[in-house]
Design an enzyme around this catalytic site. Sequence first.
Site, short mmCIF file in Angstrom:
data_model
loop_
_atom_site.label_atom_id
_atom_site.label_comp_id
_atom_site.label_asym_id
_atom_site.label_seq_id
_atom_site.Cartn_x
_atom_site.Cartn_y
_atom_site.Cartn_z
N CYS A 114 0.83 -1.20 0.00
CA CYS A 114 0.00 0.00 0.00
C CYS A 114 0.87 1.26 0.00
O CYS A 114 1.44 1.61 -1.02
CB CYS A 114 -0.99 -0.04 1.15
SG CYS A 114 -2.37 1.12 0.96
N HIS A 222 -3.73 -5.34 0.39
CA HIS A 222 -3.25 -5.71 1.73
C HIS A 222 -3.21 -7.23 1.90
O HIS A 222 -4.10 -7.82 2.52
CB HIS A 222 -4.14 -5.09 2.80
CG HIS A 222 -3.95 -3.63 2.96
ND1 HIS A 222 -3.20 -3.08 3.97
CD2 HIS A 222 -4.41 -2.59 2.22
CE1 HIS A 222 -3.21 -1.76 3.86
NE2 HIS A 222 -3.93 -1.44 2.80
N GLU A 224 -1.39 -8.82 3.86
CA GLU A 224 -1.10 -9.17 5.26
C GLU A 224 -2.36 -9.50 6.06
O GLU A 224 -2.29 -10.14 7.11
CB GLU A 224 -0.33 -8.03 5.94
CG GLU A 224 -1.16 -6.90 6.50
CD GLU A 224 -1.74 -5.96 5.45
OE1 GLU A 224 -2.57 -5.10 5.81
OE2 GLU A 224 -1.38 -6.08 4.27
#
Length: 254
Positions: A114, A222, A224
């Site tokens: 990001c 994202h 993660e």
Amino acid sequence: MENIMNNPVIGVVMCRNRLKGHATQTLQEKYLNAIIHAGGLPIALPHALAEPSLLEQLLPKLDGIYLPSSPSNVQPHLYGENGDEPDADPGRDLLSMAIINAALERRIPIFAICRGLQELVVATGGSLHRKLCEQPELLEHREDPELPVEQQYAPSHEVQVEEGGLLSALLPECSNFWVNSLHGQGAKVVSPRLRVEARSPDGLVEAVSVINHPFALGVQWHPEWNSSEYALSRILFEGFITAWQHHIAEKQRL
């Protein structure tokens, strides 16, 4: 049981905020957990490490650089635009620009998420759209802050992977897939030093890599978020962690 101290050491750039009136640097645990689950050992990097002499001592100890997202945005003067950025983090900008350039020179693996992708774009000579919502040809890439967090991180749009790049090598059987979207800025101009790895349906750059570098990947989404539950996300993080083996082998040949 495996000794985690033998795992590759991943430096994670921190974010500045305030806690009870005190200047504080923090990291969200989802970023740290993703590294641990993929087999790495995350080490927090405070902004004071941007000092050249400290950075020079630090880099030989790191097996990878991890640039997570942040509520802040890159300062516009770093990519040649005027005006202030109300959500700025100058200390992070200073460290990120310095550590990206140093890591690229030393061919240390980089994974950027990001804001991290945007830092990678700027550090290599590109520029950003400061407000994607003002570009009529683009989709809405921001999350709805009124929704529960789990829904904010739900898949939002597809990305199309470009053939022949790092991302397609990591995901050979997957030319397009759905990703979440939680960003108000994005890549505007990508320098010749970068390869576009994926785009959203509106043409916005969703992933880049550094040309002639073994592993320097930035993604706008994202991965993660609950990374251990999604195969595509696991592959990205595991690819980053295992890249250190190639980095070590390359150093030994020099």
